[in-house]
Motif scaffolding. Structure first.
Motif, PDB file in Angstrom:
ATOM      1  N   LYS A  92       0.829  -1.203   0.000  1.00 44.73           N
ATOM      2  CA  LYS A  92       0.000   0.000   0.000  1.00 44.73           C
ATOM      3  C   LYS A  92       0.870   1.263   0.000  1.00 44.73           C
ATOM      4  CE  LYS A  92      -3.881  -2.383   0.739  1.00 44.73           C
ATOM      5  NZ  LYS A  92      -5.050  -2.397  -0.138  1.00 44.73           N
ATOM      6  N   LYS A  93       0.344   2.327  -0.568  1.00 42.88           N
ATOM      7  CA  LYS A  93       1.018   3.621  -0.535  1.00 42.88           C
ATOM      8  C   LYS A  93       0.982   4.169   0.884  1.00 42.88           C
ATOM      9  CE  LYS A  93       0.963   8.094  -2.970  1.00 42.88           C
ATOM     10  NZ  LYS A  93       0.244   8.889  -4.006  1.00 42.88           N
ATOM     11  N   ILE A  94       2.081   4.785   1.314  1.00 42.21           N
ATOM     12  CA  ILE A  94       2.187   5.285   2.684  1.00 42.21           C
ATOM     13  C   ILE A  94       2.475   6.773   2.678  1.00 42.21           C
ATOM     14  CG2 ILE A  94       3.523   5.177   4.831  1.00 42.21           C
ATOM     15  CD1 ILE A  94       4.136   2.260   4.146  1.00 42.21           C
ATOM     16  N   TYR A  95       1.674   7.526   3.445  1.00 40.20           N
ATOM     17  CA  TYR A  95       1.906   8.948   3.657  1.00 40.20           C
ATOM     18  C   TYR A  95       2.358   9.159   5.103  1.00 40.20           C
ATOM     19  CZ  TYR A  95      -0.915   9.888  -0.567  1.00 40.20           C
ATOM     20  OH  TYR A  95      -1.413   9.928  -1.842  1.00 40.20           O
ATOM     21  N   ALA A  96       3.417   9.941   5.302  1.00 39.55           N
ATOM     22  CA  ALA A  96       3.882  10.233   6.663  1.00 39.55           C
ATOM     23  C   ALA A  96       4.753  11.475   6.642  1.00 39.55           C
ATOM     24  CB  ALA A  96       4.659   9.055   7.248  1.00 39.55           C
ATOM     25  N   GLY A  97       4.890  12.092   7.797  1.00 38.82           N
ATOM     26  CA  GLY A  97       5.748  13.256   7.937  1.00 38.82           C
ATOM     27  C   GLY A  97       7.172  12.865   8.271  1.00 38.82           C
ATOM     28  N   LEU A  98       8.091  13.763   7.976  1.00 37.11           N
ATOM     29  CA  LEU A  98       9.511  13.468   8.155  1.00 37.11           C
ATOM     30  C   LEU A  98       9.859  13.257   9.626  1.00 37.11           C
ATOM     31  CD1 LEU A  98      12.004  13.234   6.315  1.00 37.11           C
ATOM     32  CD2 LEU A  98      12.559  15.584   6.934  1.00 37.11           C
ATOM     33  N   ALA A  99       9.276  14.045  10.521  1.00 40.55           N
ATOM     34  CA  ALA A  99       9.587  13.928  11.948  1.00 40.55           C
ATOM     35  C   ALA A  99       9.201  12.550  12.478  1.00 40.55           C
ATOM     36  CB  ALA A  99       8.865  15.024  12.736  1.00 40.55           C
ATOM     37  N   LEU A 100       8.064  12.036  12.019  1.00 37.86           N
ATOM     38  CA  LEU A 100       7.628  10.703  12.441  1.00 37.86           C
ATOM     39  C   LEU A 100       8.561   9.632  11.891  1.00 37.86           C
ATOM     40  CD1 LEU A 100       5.588   8.742  13.704  1.00 37.86           C
ATOM     41  CD2 LEU A 100       4.250   8.903  11.590  1.00 37.86           C
ATOM     42  N   LEU A 101       8.903   9.738  10.618  1.00 37.56           N
ATOM     43  CA  LEU A 101       9.772   8.741   9.994  1.00 37.56           C
ATOM     44  C   LEU A 101      11.137   8.699  10.662  1.00 37.56           C
ATOM     45  CD1 LEU A 101       8.895   9.333   6.246  1.00 37.56           C
ATOM     46  CD2 LEU A 101       8.150   7.449   7.692  1.00 37.56           C
ATOM     47  N   ASP A 102      11.598   9.844  11.094  1.00 34.45           N
ATOM     48  CA  ASP A 102      12.878   9.913  11.781  1.00 34.45           C
ATOM     49  C   ASP A 102      12.837   9.142  13.101  1.00 34.45           C
ATOM     50  OD1 ASP A 102      15.606  10.989  11.978  1.00 34.45           O
ATOM     51  OD2 ASP A 102      14.821  12.153  13.655  1.00 34.45           O
ATOM     52  N   LYS A 103      11.677   9.181  13.764  1.00 33.29           N
ATOM     53  CA  LYS A 103      11.513   8.492  15.046  1.00 33.29           C
ATOM     54  C   LYS A 103      11.488   6.972  14.887  1.00 33.29           C
ATOM     55  CE  LYS A 103      10.787  11.883  18.147  1.00 33.29           C
ATOM     56  NZ  LYS A 103      11.549  12.022  19.419  1.00 33.29           N
ATOM     57  N   ILE A 104      10.855   6.496  13.812  1.00 34.41           N
ATOM     58  CA  ILE A 104      10.678   5.051  13.682  1.00 34.41           C
ATOM     59  C   ILE A 104      11.709   4.423  12.751  1.00 34.41           C
ATOM     60  CG2 ILE A 104       8.216   5.178  14.192  1.00 34.41           C
ATOM     61  CD1 ILE A 104       7.598   4.980  11.263  1.00 34.41           C
ATOM     62  N   GLN A 105      12.566   5.246  12.166  1.00 28.57           N
ATOM     63  CA  GLN A 105      13.709   4.765  11.371  1.00 28.57           C
ATOM     64  C   GLN A 105      13.278   3.815  10.254  1.00 28.57           C
ATOM     65  OE1 GLN A 105      16.345   3.170  14.382  1.00 28.57           O
ATOM     66  NE2 GLN A 105      17.205   5.173  14.812  1.00 28.57           N
ATOM     67  N   ILE A 106      12.359   4.310   9.426  1.00 28.65           N
ATOM     68  CA  ILE A 106      11.899   3.580   8.242  1.00 28.65           C
ATOM     69  C   ILE A 106      12.556   4.198   7.009  1.00 28.65           C
ATOM     70  CG2 ILE A 106       9.881   3.140   6.783  1.00 28.65           C
ATOM     71  CD1 ILE A 106       9.865   1.379   9.202  1.00 28.65           C
ATOM     72  N   ASP A 107      12.903   3.379   6.038  1.00 28.64           N
ATOM     73  CA  ASP A 107      13.509   3.852   4.798  1.00 28.64           C
ATOM     74  C   ASP A 107      12.565   4.836   4.103  1.00 28.64           C
ATOM     75  OD1 ASP A 107      14.781   4.260   2.416  1.00 28.64           O
ATOM     76  OD2 ASP A 107      14.897   2.152   1.836  1.00 28.64           O
ATOM     77  N   THR A 108      12.964   6.106   4.044  1.00 21.87           N
ATOM     78  CA  THR A 108      12.093   7.151   3.493  1.00 21.87           C
ATOM     79  C   THR A 108      11.863   6.997   1.992  1.00 21.87           C
ATOM     80  OG1 THR A 108      14.007   8.620   3.239  1.00 21.87           O
ATOM     81  CG2 THR A 108      12.728   8.817   5.271  1.00 21.87           C
TER      82      THR A 108
END
Length: 350
Positions: A92-108
């Motif tokens: 599925k397509k995923i939408y998220a903010g950069l601050a959140l992605l930084d916290k969970i360490q997912i490949d942006t």
């Protein structure tokens, strides 16, 4: 039309649902959240007729894409990481903010980031640009304080008067409601404070020039200062960058519900904001959210006042400061119209 799931439930979810009711691009078909939110999910399903469940996979099966909202409620990031991985595995397509992605360490590279990924090399300039249209700022005491809800209301009122609004959003969900999310460099660990100010100033200037906006409405992420002992609000870094990048003409401040208010409290906040952020605040909005310090877990926990309980919002009388409930759309609109009239009569602002 893209069918969306939102995770987790927070106090901005319903704002997004209402804002997308007439959208031709997006449709929210499900909301998922943690087990602690089960009763609130049931209430939301009754109000909206949207499928709501703590079973993330069931929600995911109904949609084309998932929006991971900001963690304003203080949940564990482990829950986010697990569900992002489930969404990735499902394709599925995923939408998220950069601050959140930084916290969970997912490949942006595998996620649709809800900010422009403008390179700092392209935007940093040594000279600040003069932006000569009125600027309205929305600040708050902290996260989860109805800044986003207030900004949506203000944008709607100003646009109803025929003005073109550049709305810079304090919440990444704003990108789905015709607002601009702040660019990714604002959250960079590799840019200095002065570089961020100059970069943001030029980024906003280019937006204004390209689209010929009439008003800038800026929502400041986070809070104006640390409060209690468990919430620093990053010491007001983002509002400070924003207030140095822009000259603000009018400011709103959102306060937590059940805040003990009197004239001295309002004056102290106004004096603080004026000195630190060069922003004049005379209008206060009491949020539907309130908080309590959990000393055992050493964290802040947030709670919600439902609309039918708005009599609990104690609003003080003051001739110098305006204090309104977030539920009172009519009075909020009246105050925004008053500010617009001041702009129209002030040649220095126009």
């Amino acid at each position: 039309m893209e069918k969306l799931v939102v995770f987790p439930l927070n106090n901005d979810t319903e704002i997004l649902i209402n804002g997308l009711k007439e959208s031709k691009l997006y449709q929210i078909v499900a909301v998922s959240s943690y087990i602690e939110d089960k009763s609130r999910l049931e209430l939301l399903q009754k109000k909206s007729s949207i499928y709501c469940s703590t079973e993330f996979e069931e929600c995911l099966a109904r949609a084309d894409a998932i929006i991971f909202a900001e963690n304003t409620m203080g949940y564990s990031y482990d829950g986010y990481q697990k569900r992002v991985q489930m969404a990735l595995d499902s394709g599925k397509k995923i939408y998220a903010g950069l601050a959140l992605l930084d916290k969970i360490q997912i490949d942006t590279d595998k996620v649709c980031i809800l900010q422009e990924s403008t390179s700092s090399d392209e935007v940093v300039s040594s000279d600040k640009k003069e932006i000569d249209i009125p600027v309205v700022s929305v600040m708050g005491l902290g996260e989860n304080c109805d800044k986003f809800g207030l900004q949506v209301k203000i944008k709607k009122v100003i646009e109803k008067q025929g003005y073109r609004v550049l709305a810079l959003c304090s919440n990444v969900l704003g990108g789905f409601l015709g607002m601009e999310n702040f660019p990714s460099f604002l959250y960079s660990k590799f840019m200095s404070y002065p570089e961020k100010i100059n970069a943001l100033n030029q980024w906003i200037y280019e937006k204004v020039i390209q689209q010929e906006y009439d008003v800038i409405l800026v929502g400041c992420p986070g809070g104006i200062s640390e409060f209690e002992k468990y919430e620093t609000n990053y010491y007001g870094e983002l509002p400070l960058i924003i207030s140095n990048a822009l000259d603000v003409d009018a400011g709103f401040a959102t306060l937590y519900g059940h805040t003990a208010l009197d004239y001295s409290v309002l004056k102290n906040i106004s004096d603080f904001v004026l000195k630190k952020y060069n922003t004049s605040v005379k209008d206060y909005i009491l949020s539907r959210q309130f908080y309590k310090a959990d000393h055992e877990w050493k964290k802040i926990r947030y709670y919600t006042i439902e609309e039918n309980m708005n009599e609990e919002l104690a609003i003080p009388e003051s001739s110098e400061y305006q204090v309104l409930s977030i539920f009172d759309d009519a009075k909020i609109e009246k105050e925004i119209l008053r500010i617009l009239e001041e702009f129209a009569n002030n040649i220095f602002v126009i």
